[in-house]
Enzyme design. Structure first.
Site, mmCIF file in Angstrom:
data_model
loop_
_atom_site.group_PDB
_atom_site.id
_atom_site.type_symbol
_atom_site.label_atom_id
_atom_site.label_comp_id
_atom_site.label_asym_id
_atom_site.label_seq_id
_atom_site.Cartn_x
_atom_site.Cartn_y
_atom_site.Cartn_z
ATOM 1 N N ASP A 135 -5.517 7.288 -5.575
ATOM 2 C CA ASP A 135 -6.121 9.147 -5.538
ATOM 3 C C ASP A 135 -6.369 9.068 -3.835
ATOM 4 O OD1 ASP A 135 -6.197 11.373 -5.449
ATOM 5 O OD2 ASP A 135 -6.666 11.884 -7.103
ATOM 6 N N ASP A 188 0.750 -1.054 -0.194
ATOM 7 C CA ASP A 188 -0.328 -0.095 -0.104
ATOM 8 C C ASP A 188 0.616 1.401 0.116
ATOM 9 O OD1 ASP A 188 -1.181 2.395 0.922
ATOM 10 O OD2 ASP A 188 -2.640 0.886 1.976
ATOM 11 N N ILE A 189 0.727 1.866 -0.859
ATOM 12 C CA ILE A 189 1.465 3.021 -1.054
ATOM 13 C C ILE A 189 1.725 4.271 -0.112
ATOM 14 C CG2 ILE A 189 -0.073 4.533 -2.355
ATOM 15 C CD1 ILE A 189 3.020 5.540 -4.309
HETATM 16 N N1 AR6 Z 1 -1.256 1.411 -3.200
HETATM 17 C C1 AR6 Z 1 -0.407 1.081 -4.127
HETATM 18 N N2 AR6 Z 1 -1.277 0.989 -5.507
HETATM 19 C C2 AR6 Z 1 -2.850 1.169 -4.956
HETATM 20 C C3 AR6 Z 1 -3.554 1.460 -3.953
HETATM 21 C C4 AR6 Z 1 -2.457 2.084 -3.000
HETATM 22 N N3 AR6 Z 1 -3.176 2.270 -1.673
HETATM 23 N N4 AR6 Z 1 -4.480 1.514 -4.163
HETATM 24 C C5 AR6 Z 1 -5.008 1.136 -5.429
HETATM 25 N N5 AR6 Z 1 -3.323 0.932 -6.378
HETATM 26 P P1 AR6 Z 1 -5.770 4.180 -10.415
HETATM 27 P P2 AR6 Z 1 -5.330 5.380 -12.303
HETATM 28 C C6 AR6 Z 1 -3.106 0.391 -7.385
HETATM 29 O O1 AR6 Z 1 -7.388 3.497 -10.335
HETATM 30 O O2 AR6 Z 1 -5.538 4.486 -13.016
HETATM 31 C C7 AR6 Z 1 -8.736 7.971 -9.267
HETATM 32 O O3 AR6 Z 1 -10.098 8.253 -9.702
HETATM 33 C C8 AR6 Z 1 -4.295 -0.535 -8.709
HETATM 34 O O4 AR6 Z 1 -4.488 -1.084 -8.222
HETATM 35 O O5 AR6 Z 1 -6.008 5.016 -8.346
HETATM 36 O O6 AR6 Z 1 -4.072 6.268 -13.094
HETATM 37 C C9 AR6 Z 1 -7.917 8.909 -9.414
HETATM 38 O O7 AR6 Z 1 -8.535 10.384 -8.964
HETATM 39 C C10 AR6 Z 1 -4.078 0.730 -10.151
HETATM 40 O O8 AR6 Z 1 -3.007 -0.820 -10.168
HETATM 41 O O9 AR6 Z 1 -5.502 5.186 -10.435
HETATM 42 C C11 AR6 Z 1 -8.145 9.599 -11.140
HETATM 43 O O10 AR6 Z 1 -9.763 9.729 -11.002
HETATM 44 C C12 AR6 Z 1 -3.120 1.513 -8.945
HETATM 45 O O11 AR6 Z 1 -2.829 2.347 -8.528
HETATM 46 C C13 AR6 Z 1 -8.121 7.876 -11.931
HETATM 47 O O12 AR6 Z 1 -8.166 7.611 -10.932
HETATM 48 C C14 AR6 Z 1 -4.060 2.761 -10.762
HETATM 49 O O13 AR6 Z 1 -5.202 2.783 -10.523
HETATM 50 C C15 AR6 Z 1 -6.829 7.431 -12.622
HETATM 51 O O14 AR6 Z 1 -6.661 6.478 -12.714
#
Ligand code: AR6
Length: 183
Positions: free
Chosen positions: A40, A16-17
């Site tokens: 985010d 978890d980041i």
């Molecule tokens: N720690 C590490 N990685 C994570 C965590 C965490 N706590 N939570 C999710 N991931 P995404 P995007 C992973 O959808 O595709 C948002 O609503 C997840 O499994 O978070 O760049 C923003 O506001 C995936 O592998 O980001 C934007 O509107 C990765 O993080 C939009 O989503 C990225 O998934 C950005 O979409």
């Protein structure tokens, strides 16, 4: 998996980041910088309401009220996070007809690393930008991320870069791509 590149360390791990203790963690945000779902949402929740206020201020003062453009990055404090800073970037959305999505994704990594260097930081954690809600294919995203980070570390005395993957599948994909980039 941990590798040494030109005296720097690159680590791929599952986790978890929001729990990372690097100087900065990177947020896969959207142009509004108002929080959202996925990573985010998790970062805003862990950092506290001050992060949203800081993001509003960045929009007003640094971006003249405009959105943060795809591929660009800005920095804020980390507030209640262990990481002292959050670097916010906006990845490209896969299902749009924008050209150069690969270049824009590479820019996310490049500009986040640049802002870390400009602020005297020596460690940073990335999530897998654009591969969640934004639907960028993980295989291609991993190749771009690993190549961009390795190229950067070969050219800079930086410190430590951590790639924090949220699933075992992503971890395996990034590990395979990193090995290929290092060959
Ligand atoms: N720690 C590490 N990685 C994570 C965590 C965490 N706590 N939570 C999710 N991931 P995404 P995007 C992973 O959808 O595709 C948002 O609503 C997840 O499994 O978070 O760049 C923003 O506001 C995936 O592998 O980001 C934007 O509107 C990765 O993080 C939009 O989503 C990225 O998934 C950005 O979409």
């Amino acid at each position: 998996m941990k590798v040494s590149i030109h005296g720097n360390e690159l680590e791929l791990k599952m986790g978890d980041i929001t729990k990372q203790t690097t100087d900065a963690i990177v947020n896969a945000a959207n142009g509004l910088l108002m929080g959202g779902g996925g990573v985010d949402g998790a970062i805003h929740e862990a950092a506290g309401a001050e992060l949203l206020e800081a993001c509003k201020q960045i929009r007003q003062e640094q971006l003249n009220g405009e959105y943060l453009a795809v591929g660009e990055a800005v920095i804020s404090k980390g507030y209640h996070l262990s990481a002292k800073y959050v670097i916010h970037t906006v990845g490209p959305i896969w299902y749009t007809d924008v050209e150069n999505k690969e270049m824009l994704l590479a820019n996310c990594y490049k500009n986040a690393l640049k802002i870390a260097v400009d602020n005297g930081l020596s460690s940073i954690s990335f999530p897998s930008i654009s591969t969640g809600v934004y639907r960028f294919p993980v295989d291609l995203a991993a190749e771009i991320a690993m190549k961009t980070i390795v190229d950067f570390l070969r050219d800079h005395a930086f410190g430590k870069v951590v790639m924090t993957l949220f699933s075992e599948e992503d971890y395996k994909i990034y590990t395979t791509k990193l090995k290929r980039v290092l060959q």
